[in-house]
Design an enzyme around this catalytic site. Sequence first.
Site, PDB file in Angstrom:
ATOM      1  N   SER A  95       0.804  -1.232   0.000  1.00  0.00           N
ATOM      2  CA  SER A  95       0.000   0.000   0.000  1.00  0.00           C
ATOM      3  C   SER A  95       0.835   1.280   0.000  1.00  0.00           C
ATOM      4  CB  SER A  95      -0.975  -0.009   1.179  1.00  0.00           C
ATOM      5  OG  SER A  95      -1.938  -1.013   0.984  1.00  0.00           O
ATOM      6  N   LYS A 116      -9.694  -6.116   9.944  1.00  0.00           N
ATOM      7  CA  LYS A 116     -10.859  -5.575   9.220  1.00  0.00           C
ATOM      8  C   LYS A 116     -12.127  -5.595  10.076  1.00  0.00           C
ATOM      9  CE  LYS A 116      -9.059  -6.443   4.584  1.00  0.00           C
ATOM     10  NZ  LYS A 116      -9.266  -7.043   3.258  1.00  0.00           N
ATOM     11  N   ASP A 148     -12.895  -3.603  -1.474  1.00  0.00           N
ATOM     12  CA  ASP A 148     -12.378  -4.824  -2.101  1.00  0.00           C
ATOM     13  C   ASP A 148     -13.290  -5.314  -3.226  1.00  0.00           C
ATOM     14  OD1 ASP A 148     -10.059  -5.032  -0.632  1.00  0.00           O
ATOM     15  OD2 ASP A 148     -10.944  -6.308   0.914  1.00  0.00           O
ATOM     16  N   ALA A 206     -15.907 -18.673   1.222  1.00  0.00           N
ATOM     17  CA  ALA A 206     -17.036 -17.938   1.811  1.00  0.00           C
ATOM     18  C   ALA A 206     -16.552 -17.097   2.989  1.00  0.00           C
ATOM     19  CB  ALA A 206     -18.123 -18.915   2.236  1.00  0.00           C
ATOM     20  N   GLY A 207     -15.353 -16.522   2.824  1.00  0.00           N
ATOM     21  CA  GLY A 207     -14.798 -15.645   3.853  1.00  0.00           C
ATOM     22  C   GLY A 207     -15.081 -14.186   3.535  1.00  0.00           C
ATOM     23  N   ALA A 247     -13.491 -11.930   1.758  1.00  0.00           N
ATOM     24  CA  ALA A 247     -13.331 -11.442   0.384  1.00  0.00           C
ATOM     25  C   ALA A 247     -14.584 -11.750  -0.434  1.00  0.00           C
ATOM     26  CB  ALA A 247     -12.099 -12.070  -0.263  1.00  0.00           C
ATOM     27  N   THR A 287     -16.740 -25.520   4.016  1.00  0.00           N
ATOM     28  CA  THR A 287     -17.750 -25.493   5.075  1.00  0.00           C
ATOM     29  C   THR A 287     -19.039 -24.986   4.421  1.00  0.00           C
ATOM     30  OG1 THR A 287     -15.951 -24.881   6.561  1.00  0.00           O
ATOM     31  CG2 THR A 287     -18.193 -24.682   7.431  1.00  0.00           C
ATOM     32  N   LYS A 320     -21.451 -22.018   5.447  1.00  0.00           N
ATOM     33  CA  LYS A 320     -21.011 -20.625   5.247  1.00  0.00           C
ATOM     34  C   LYS A 320     -21.364 -20.142   3.841  1.00  0.00           C
ATOM     35  CE  LYS A 320     -16.779 -19.746   6.931  1.00  0.00           C
ATOM     36  NZ  LYS A 320     -15.375 -20.106   7.290  1.00  0.00           N
TER      37      LYS A 320
HETATM   38  P1  NDP Z   1     -10.931 -15.711   5.004  1.00  0.00           P
HETATM   39  O1  NDP Z   1      -9.933 -16.250   5.967  1.00  0.00           O
HETATM   40  O2  NDP Z   1     -12.008 -14.811   5.477  1.00  0.00           O
HETATM   41  O3  NDP Z   1     -11.666 -16.952   4.263  1.00  0.00           O
HETATM   42  C1  NDP Z   1     -10.893 -18.013   3.782  1.00  0.00           C
HETATM   43  C2  NDP Z   1     -11.778 -18.920   2.931  1.00  0.00           C
HETATM   44  O4  NDP Z   1     -10.909 -19.809   2.230  1.00  0.00           O
HETATM   45  C3  NDP Z   1     -12.763 -19.771   3.716  1.00  0.00           C
HETATM   46  O5  NDP Z   1     -13.977 -19.832   3.000  1.00  0.00           O
HETATM   47  C4  NDP Z   1     -12.068 -21.156   3.742  1.00  0.00           C
HETATM   48  O6  NDP Z   1     -12.971 -22.218   3.783  1.00  0.00           O
HETATM   49  C5  NDP Z   1     -11.372 -21.134   2.408  1.00  0.00           C
HETATM   50  N1  NDP Z   1     -10.200 -22.024   2.326  1.00  0.00           N
HETATM   51  C6  NDP Z   1      -9.033 -21.924   2.990  1.00  0.00           C
HETATM   52  N2  NDP Z   1      -8.179 -22.898   2.609  1.00  0.00           N
HETATM   53  C7  NDP Z   1      -8.819 -23.622   1.658  1.00  0.00           C
HETATM   54  C8  NDP Z   1      -8.468 -24.762   0.882  1.00  0.00           C
HETATM   55  N3  NDP Z   1      -7.264 -25.342   0.980  1.00  0.00           N
HETATM   56  N4  NDP Z   1      -9.381 -25.245   0.011  1.00  0.00           N
HETATM   57  C9  NDP Z   1     -10.604 -24.663  -0.115  1.00  0.00           C
HETATM   58  N5  NDP Z   1     -10.998 -23.583   0.604  1.00  0.00           N
HETATM   59  C10 NDP Z   1     -10.112 -23.064   1.477  1.00  0.00           C
HETATM   60  O7  NDP Z   1     -10.053 -15.033   3.850  1.00  0.00           O
HETATM   61  P2  NDP Z   1     -10.458 -13.757   2.958  1.00  0.00           P
HETATM   62  O8  NDP Z   1     -11.793 -14.007   2.398  1.00  0.00           O
HETATM   63  O9  NDP Z   1     -10.186 -12.510   3.699  1.00  0.00           O
HETATM   64  O10 NDP Z   1      -9.343 -13.819   1.795  1.00  0.00           O
HETATM   65  C11 NDP Z   1      -9.382 -14.838   0.815  1.00  0.00           C
HETATM   66  C12 NDP Z   1      -8.254 -14.609  -0.185  1.00  0.00           C
HETATM   67  O11 NDP Z   1      -8.482 -13.423  -0.923  1.00  0.00           O
HETATM   68  C13 NDP Z   1      -6.875 -14.480   0.452  1.00  0.00           C
HETATM   69  O12 NDP Z   1      -5.952 -15.271  -0.273  1.00  0.00           O
HETATM   70  C14 NDP Z   1      -6.536 -13.013   0.300  1.00  0.00           C
HETATM   71  O13 NDP Z   1      -5.155 -12.794   0.117  1.00  0.00           O
HETATM   72  C15 NDP Z   1      -7.298 -12.665  -0.980  1.00  0.00           C
HETATM   73  N6  NDP Z   1      -7.651 -11.232  -1.029  1.00  0.00           N
HETATM   74  C16 NDP Z   1      -7.127 -10.487  -2.057  1.00  0.00           C
HETATM   75  C17 NDP Z   1      -7.402  -9.137  -2.132  1.00  0.00           C
HETATM   76  C18 NDP Z   1      -6.823  -8.344  -3.265  1.00  0.00           C
HETATM   77  O14 NDP Z   1      -6.849  -7.108  -3.199  1.00  0.00           O
HETATM   78  N7  NDP Z   1      -6.334  -8.978  -4.312  1.00  0.00           N
HETATM   79  C19 NDP Z   1      -8.232  -8.463  -1.136  1.00  0.00           C
HETATM   80  C20 NDP Z   1      -8.784  -9.344  -0.117  1.00  0.00           C
HETATM   81  C21 NDP Z   1      -8.457 -10.684  -0.075  1.00  0.00           C
HETATM   82  P3  NDP Z   1     -13.653 -22.753   5.156  1.00  0.00           P
HETATM   83  O15 NDP Z   1     -14.715 -21.747   5.495  1.00  0.00           O
HETATM   84  O16 NDP Z   1     -14.196 -24.075   4.806  1.00  0.00           O
HETATM   85  O17 NDP Z   1     -12.534 -22.786   6.159  1.00  0.00           O
END
Ligand code: NDP
Length: 280
Positions: free
Chosen positions: A21, A70, A106, A132-133, A135, A157, A160
């Site tokens: 940033s 966040k 985002d 389903a996080g 992002a 999961t 979610k």
């Molecule tokens: P969160 O921690 O909120 O959510 C993570 C998600 O990934 C959950 O749904 C989780 O599933 C899933 N997950 C994790 N590992 C695996 C796997 N091996 N296989 C399948 N599903 C998996 O993360 P965010 O939503 O905040 O971020 C997600 C991604 O987006 C990150 O890599 C981040 O760097 C990227 N991002 C990029 C941005 C950009 O500007 N380019 C901005 C914001 C985010 P479960 O619920 O089952 O655990």
Amino acid sequence: MPDPTLDRYAVIGNPIEQSKSPFIHTAFAQAIGQSIDYTKLLAPLGGFAAVVDAFRANGGRGMNVTAPFKLDAFAYATDLAPSAQMAGAVNAMKFEGDKVYAENFDGVGLVRDLVHNLKCPLQGRRVLILGAGGATRGALLPLLAEQPSELVIVNRTVVKAQELAALAQQHSAVQVPVLGLGYDAVQGAFDVVLNASSSSLRAELPPLSADVFAPGCLAYDLTYGKGLTPFLQLAQQADVTRLADGVGMLAEQAAEAFAWWRGVRPDTTAVIAQLTVPLA
Ligand code: NDP
């Protein structure tokens, strides 16, 4: 020492050393002939509010917020924009007196990168989003506003994904079918497949069938700077030629924040070119 004549901004996170940033915002400012002071702030876990309080007391004008703060920023804000309310998280703040205005750019950054930079219109297309996080949650309304024919959210999961699908249906202004599924229930091929899971941060492959990639599909990994991730490799092995990572999304959400703070939307082309890591 910061120059006291310059407007002060910062990005806050833990860790923060990796953040692009300061580079991005300083480049934006230089490109439009402005000078700003933009720094990285490392806050201890549980110490978000104290660090932001001190920054504001020293004249700070705005902040970008990255992991893991966040949700802390969501709680700290006095005025949440609809984008932040829908995302349940904040990635940019603006400070004016006692007011803390909060946004989440985002989702609009992702859509701007898809539609404007990558020339991939979403209208009438089948879109699959992995994860389903935060992002995914932040991207739902901006994606639906483009009127895809269908949006499918898939997550390990399953509950979610189902919750986010229900949330999207409840808040979307447009009538687009939204489904929340587990990986084994995904059917058919998609025009746009977005990996918004964090799998690529650990070089993991989501349990995704290669059948999801339609001919001419775009495969987009929101994670950036990791080259050809396992998700992008899967797409490539399925003969997908349109591959992208999230560097454009990163630059576009930054440009939204910059415009909100400074009143001028910078061009992102040079920043994206400088931050791009080849997908090889
Ligand atoms: P969160 O921690 O909120 O959510 C993570 C998600 O990934 C959950 O749904 C989780 O599933 C899933 N997950 C994790 N590992 C695996 C796997 N091996 N296989 C399948 N599903 C998996 O993360 P965010 O939503 O905040 O971020 C997600 C991604 O987006 C990150 O890599 C981040 O760097 C990227 N991002 C990029 C941005 C950009 O500007 N380019 C901005 C914001 C985010 P479960 O619920 O089952 O655990």
